[in-house]
Write a protein that holds these residues in place. Structure first.
Motif, PDB file in Angstrom:
ATOM      1  N   HIS A  60      19.228 -16.199   3.767  1.00  0.00           N
ATOM      2  CA  HIS A  60      19.120 -16.232   4.900  1.00  0.00           C
ATOM      3  C   HIS A  60      18.802 -17.665   5.514  1.00  0.00           C
ATOM      4  O   HIS A  60      19.967 -17.993   6.863  1.00  0.00           O
ATOM      5  CB  HIS A  60      18.010 -15.387   5.730  1.00  0.00           C
ATOM      6  CG  HIS A  60      17.424 -14.045   5.684  1.00  0.00           C
ATOM      7  ND1 HIS A  60      18.655 -13.022   5.809  1.00  0.00           N
ATOM      8  CD2 HIS A  60      16.603 -13.205   4.554  1.00  0.00           C
ATOM      9  CE1 HIS A  60      18.213 -12.295   5.309  1.00  0.00           C
ATOM     10  NE2 HIS A  60      17.212 -11.920   4.162  1.00  0.00           N
ATOM     11  N   ASP A  61      18.043 -18.293   4.766  1.00  0.00           N
ATOM     12  CA  ASP A  61      18.612 -19.653   5.354  1.00  0.00           C
ATOM     13  C   ASP A  61      20.042 -20.495   5.265  1.00  0.00           C
ATOM     14  O   ASP A  61      20.421 -21.673   6.327  1.00  0.00           O
ATOM     15  CB  ASP A  61      17.413 -20.687   4.549  1.00  0.00           C
ATOM     16  CG  ASP A  61      16.357 -20.617   4.267  1.00  0.00           C
ATOM     17  OD1 ASP A  61      15.632 -20.192   5.779  1.00  0.00           O
ATOM     18  OD2 ASP A  61      15.560 -20.810   3.369  1.00  0.00           O
ATOM     19  N   SER A  62      20.512 -20.323   4.377  1.00  0.00           N
ATOM     20  CA  SER A  62      21.499 -20.561   3.841  1.00  0.00           C
ATOM     21  C   SER A  62      22.652 -19.834   5.485  1.00  0.00           C
ATOM     22  O   SER A  62      23.562 -20.775   6.090  1.00  0.00           O
ATOM     23  CB  SER A  62      22.186 -20.387   2.971  1.00  0.00           C
ATOM     24  OG  SER A  62      21.651 -20.974   1.831  1.00  0.00           O
ATOM     25  N   LEU A  63      22.966 -18.413   5.880  1.00  0.00           N
ATOM     26  CA  LEU A  63      23.042 -18.032   6.571  1.00  0.00           C
ATOM     27  C   LEU A  63      22.906 -18.721   8.318  1.00  0.00           C
ATOM     28  O   LEU A  63      23.927 -18.781   8.634  1.00  0.00           O
ATOM     29  CB  LEU A  63      23.445 -16.686   6.630  1.00  0.00           C
ATOM     30  CG  LEU A  63      23.640 -16.094   5.401  1.00  0.00           C
ATOM     31  CD1 LEU A  63      23.711 -14.720   5.479  1.00  0.00           C
ATOM     32  CD2 LEU A  63      25.119 -16.493   5.627  1.00  0.00           C
ATOM     33  N   ILE A  64      21.668 -19.200   8.453  1.00  0.00           N
ATOM     34  CA  ILE A  64      21.422 -19.410   9.291  1.00  0.00           C
ATOM     35  C   ILE A  64      21.923 -21.136   9.814  1.00  0.00           C
ATOM     36  O   ILE A  64      22.141 -21.506  10.696  1.00  0.00           O
ATOM     37  CB  ILE A  64      19.554 -19.143   9.666  1.00  0.00           C
ATOM     38  CG1 ILE A  64      18.851 -18.018   9.737  1.00  0.00           C
ATOM     39  CG2 ILE A  64      19.789 -20.306  11.045  1.00  0.00           C
ATOM     40  CD1 ILE A  64      17.407 -17.881   9.609  1.00  0.00           C
ATOM     41  N   TYR A 120      19.109 -29.006  14.124  1.00  0.00           N
ATOM     42  CA  TYR A 120      17.955 -29.510  13.714  1.00  0.00           C
ATOM     43  C   TYR A 120      17.044 -29.203  12.659  1.00  0.00           C
ATOM     44  O   TYR A 120      16.646 -29.153  11.336  1.00  0.00           O
ATOM     45  CB  TYR A 120      17.494 -30.319  14.664  1.00  0.00           C
ATOM     46  CG  TYR A 120      16.238 -31.710  13.558  1.00  0.00           C
ATOM     47  CD1 TYR A 120      16.514 -32.348  13.156  1.00  0.00           C
ATOM     48  CD2 TYR A 120      15.182 -31.018  13.948  1.00  0.00           C
ATOM     49  CE1 TYR A 120      15.836 -32.903  12.746  1.00  0.00           C
ATOM     50  CE2 TYR A 120      14.142 -32.232  13.241  1.00  0.00           C
ATOM     51  CZ  TYR A 120      14.688 -33.081  12.962  1.00  0.00           C
ATOM     52  OH  TYR A 120      13.448 -33.544  12.014  1.00  0.00           O
ATOM     53  N   SER A 121      16.797 -27.624  13.437  1.00  0.00           N
ATOM     54  CA  SER A 121      15.500 -26.316  13.087  1.00  0.00           C
ATOM     55  C   SER A 121      15.863 -25.683  11.712  1.00  0.00           C
ATOM     56  O   SER A 121      15.312 -25.413  11.144  1.00  0.00           O
ATOM     57  CB  SER A 121      14.499 -25.662  14.334  1.00  0.00           C
ATOM     58  OG  SER A 121      15.662 -24.968  14.465  1.00  0.00           O
ATOM     59  N   SER A 122      17.549 -25.571  11.643  1.00  0.00           N
ATOM     60  CA  SER A 122      17.616 -24.849  10.849  1.00  0.00           C
ATOM     61  C   SER A 122      18.208 -25.765   9.703  1.00  0.00           C
ATOM     62  O   SER A 122      18.383 -25.168   7.909  1.00  0.00           O
ATOM     63  CB  SER A 122      18.965 -23.931  10.853  1.00  0.00           C
ATOM     64  OG  SER A 122      20.219 -24.714  11.688  1.00  0.00           O
ATOM     65  N   HIS A 153      23.731 -32.429   9.419  1.00  0.00           N
ATOM     66  CA  HIS A 153      24.984 -33.185   9.910  1.00  0.00           C
ATOM     67  C   HIS A 153      25.274 -33.042  11.372  1.00  0.00           C
ATOM     68  O   HIS A 153      26.092 -33.887  12.023  1.00  0.00           O
ATOM     69  CB  HIS A 153      25.820 -32.734   8.747  1.00  0.00           C
ATOM     70  CG  HIS A 153      27.526 -33.470   8.608  1.00  0.00           C
ATOM     71  ND1 HIS A 153      27.612 -34.681   8.891  1.00  0.00           N
ATOM     72  CD2 HIS A 153      28.326 -32.839   9.138  1.00  0.00           C
ATOM     73  CE1 HIS A 153      28.351 -34.986   9.134  1.00  0.00           C
ATOM     74  NE2 HIS A 153      29.400 -33.955   9.388  1.00  0.00           N
ATOM     75  N   ALA A 154      25.187 -31.014  10.745  1.00  0.00           N
ATOM     76  CA  ALA A 154      25.534 -30.712  12.438  1.00  0.00           C
ATOM     77  C   ALA A 154      25.071 -31.061  13.769  1.00  0.00           C
ATOM     78  O   ALA A 154      25.719 -31.728  14.800  1.00  0.00           O
ATOM     79  CB  ALA A 154      25.498 -29.165  12.321  1.00  0.00           C
ATOM     80  N   CYS A 155      24.100 -31.851  13.769  1.00  0.00           N
ATOM     81  CA  CYS A 155      22.642 -31.708  14.869  1.00  0.00           C
ATOM     82  C   CYS A 155      23.467 -33.671  14.874  1.00  0.00           C
ATOM     83  O   CYS A 155      23.634 -33.196  16.798  1.00  0.00           O
ATOM     84  CB  CYS A 155      21.432 -31.658  14.105  1.00  0.00           C
ATOM     85  SG  CYS A 155      20.599 -32.459  15.080  1.00  0.00           S
ATOM     86  N   ILE A 156      23.507 -34.151  13.768  1.00  0.00           N
ATOM     87  CA  ILE A 156      23.826 -35.681  14.225  1.00  0.00           C
ATOM     88  C   ILE A 156      25.597 -35.762  15.634  1.00  0.00           C
ATOM     89  O   ILE A 156      25.257 -36.376  16.515  1.00  0.00           O
ATOM     90  CB  ILE A 156      23.689 -36.420  13.289  1.00  0.00           C
ATOM     91  CG1 ILE A 156      22.173 -36.720  12.879  1.00  0.00           C
ATOM     92  CG2 ILE A 156      24.488 -37.588  13.203  1.00  0.00           C
ATOM     93  CD1 ILE A 156      22.200 -37.453  11.318  1.00  0.00           C
TER      94      ILE A 156
END
Length: 238
Positions: free
Chosen positions: A66-70, A168-170, A174-177
């Motif tokens: 689930h973490d990977s999918l999120i 960031y929370s997930s 890298h996507a957040c930055i």
């Protein structure tokens, strides 16, 4: 169906091989043990091959948590919001640029009118005023377009900020930055464009003040000229 065809083919091969070996055994009865061993070995090998044919090949599927999918979904959200921000930023900058051009054109027209004040015929003055009024309408339209795109752009900025927080929370740092860098770049680009429009607005305000002063001075000069002409006309009549 593919596995069933494979089993059928292996079975036929096994049967044909058995027939060949048994036929050979009739012509070589003096060596029964050798042919019997060959037969058993062949049957065993083909049986194993048939069993392998019956087992279908399965592609291993990655077991995603689930973490990977999120995390993957959060990355997609940042990509989409960045695309939305890029499009709205481009539209807003173009709108601001066109607004600045329209304002500079209006300033040029008003200065031209002020420089020729008192030198134009009524028809020429009316013509240039029609052009100025039309340009003022163009400026208002461009300004409304800027406000519309600015509202959409601000929504895109907020969406990117929300997507960055979610990434960031997930755990998708890298996507957040990346999306926050895109937001900062968009803010800088829009700020530079707004400086140009602010400079155009400043020049327009200065031109309006100049217009009021020159028109007032021209009106006073016209009144004085009319007052001086009255006695001369009166004297000529006498």
């Amino acid at each position: 169906m593919a596995a069933l065809r494979s089993v059928t083919s292996c079975y036929r091969l096994l049967r044909n091989s058995a027939r060949v070996l048994l036929s050979s055994r009739k012509h070589a009865v003096h060596k029964p043990r050798k042919w019997t061993n060959i037969l058993y070995t062949s049957i065993a090998s083909l049986a194993v091959g048939g069993g392998l044919c019956a087992i279908p090949f399965r592609q291993q599927v990655e077991n995603l948590s689930h973490d990977s999918l999120i995390k993957r979904a959060a990355s997609l959200a940042t990509d989409s919001s960045s695309t939305f921000l890029s499009q709205t930023t481009s539209a807003l900058i173009d709108a601001i640029t066109e607004y600045s051009k329209a304002v500079h054109t209006l300033v040029a027209l008003q200065k031209r009118y002020l420089d020729s004040l008192g030198k134009l015929t009524p028809a020429e003055e009316d013509t240039i005023w029609q052009v100025i009024i039309g340009q003022r309408s163009e400026v208002n339209d461009r300004q409304d377009e800027c406000k519309r795109f600015e509202s959409t752009w601000m929504s895109a900025v907020k969406l990117c900020e929300t997507a960055a927080e979610a990434a960031y929370s997930s755990g998708a740092e890298h996507a957040c930055i990346t999306v926050r860098t895109n937001v900062q770049l968009a803010l800088t680009q829009v700020e530079e464009a707004q400086k140009l429009s602010a400079d155009a607005d400043k020049k327009l305000a200065e031109t309006k003040v100049m217009e009021v002063e020159r028109v007032a001075r021209h009106a006073v000069s016209s009144e004085n000229s009319d007052e001086e002409d009255v006695p001369e006309a009166y004297l000529r009549e006498d």
